[in-house]
Design a protein around this motif. Structure first.
Motif, PDB file in Angstrom:
ATOM      1  N   LEU A 194       0.860  -1.157   0.085  1.00 51.39           N
ATOM      2  CA  LEU A 194      -0.159  -0.140  -0.046  1.00 51.39           C
ATOM      3  C   LEU A 194       0.996   1.264  -0.003  1.00 51.39           C
ATOM      4  O   LEU A 194       0.486   2.177  -0.934  1.00 51.39           O
ATOM      5  CB  LEU A 194      -0.804   0.079   1.198  1.00 51.39           C
ATOM      6  CG  LEU A 194      -2.147  -0.799   1.184  1.00 51.39           C
ATOM      7  CD1 LEU A 194      -2.946  -0.990   2.433  1.00 51.39           C
ATOM      8  CD2 LEU A 194      -3.018  -0.301   0.111  1.00 51.39           C
ATOM      9  N   ALA A 195       2.113   1.181   0.746  1.00 49.72           N
ATOM     10  CA  ALA A 195       2.762   2.285   0.758  1.00 49.72           C
ATOM     11  C   ALA A 195       3.548   2.621  -0.529  1.00 49.72           C
ATOM     12  O   ALA A 195       3.480   3.865  -0.898  1.00 49.72           O
ATOM     13  CB  ALA A 195       3.899   2.022   1.863  1.00 49.72           C
ATOM     14  N   ALA A 196       3.730   1.566  -1.254  1.00 55.00           N
ATOM     15  CA  ALA A 196       4.335   1.924  -2.788  1.00 55.00           C
ATOM     16  C   ALA A 196       3.132   2.385  -3.552  1.00 55.00           C
ATOM     17  O   ALA A 196       3.255   3.150  -4.576  1.00 55.00           O
ATOM     18  CB  ALA A 196       4.879   0.587  -3.167  1.00 55.00           C
ATOM     19  N   ALA A 197       2.108   1.821  -3.415  1.00 56.55           N
ATOM     20  CA  ALA A 197       0.797   2.197  -4.676  1.00 56.55           C
ATOM     21  C   ALA A 197       0.174   3.450  -4.036  1.00 56.55           C
ATOM     22  O   ALA A 197      -0.167   4.101  -5.053  1.00 56.55           O
ATOM     23  CB  ALA A 197      -0.052   1.107  -4.608  1.00 56.55           C
ATOM     24  N   LEU A 198      -0.001   3.752  -2.907  1.00 54.06           N
ATOM     25  CA  LEU A 198      -0.655   4.982  -2.402  1.00 54.06           C
ATOM     26  C   LEU A 198       0.072   5.531  -1.283  1.00 54.06           C
ATOM     27  O   LEU A 198      -0.367   5.746  -0.190  1.00 54.06           O
ATOM     28  CB  LEU A 198      -2.057   4.486  -1.831  1.00 54.06           C
ATOM     29  CG  LEU A 198      -3.087   3.616  -2.733  1.00 54.06           C
ATOM     30  CD1 LEU A 198      -3.827   2.883  -1.842  1.00 54.06           C
ATOM     31  CD2 LEU A 198      -3.381   4.336  -3.774  1.00 54.06           C
TER      32      LEU A 198
END
Length: 115
Positions: free
Chosen positions: A94-98
């Protein structure tokens, strides 16, 4: 949410990341997945299904994301360690995508069984 991120794709990516962990046996399939596998004689696809991952995003774009993961762990591992690893993998994805909404995301992992 970034322009190229679609919730369905994000859910599938998280499912792949979690299913690839060494002590995760498989993600818990939903009812449709169970029926499909019971009626199909073909081998299941190699790609991870997102059936064990449920992703709900903010309705108005200002709330938080919630990721629910249901999995079956291998019996040789401590359940709490498997759950923590799955949560960490989902949070990292999630940190990478959002990146702009990571602080608002909540990840819940439920280990539904051991094999």
């Amino acid at each position: 949410m970034t322009r190229n991120t679609v919730p369905g794709t994000l859910s599938e990516d998280i499912a792949r990341a979690v299913a690839g962990l060494p002590d995760v046996a498989f993600l818990k399939p939903d009812l449709a997945g169970r029926l499909r596998s019971a009626l199909s004689r073909a081998e299941p696809a190699a790609a991870a299904s997102s059936a064990g991952v449920r992703l709900t995003g903010p309705a108005d774009g200002t709330g938080s994301w919630h990721v629910e993961i249901q999995l079956v762990a291998r019996g040789r591992a401590r359940t709490v360690d498997v759950a923590r690893a799955a949560r960490r993998a989902a949070e990292e994805h999630l940190a990478a995508a959002l990146p702009e909404q990571t602080a608002k995301a909540r990840v819940t992992v439920t280990v539904t069984g051991l094999v």
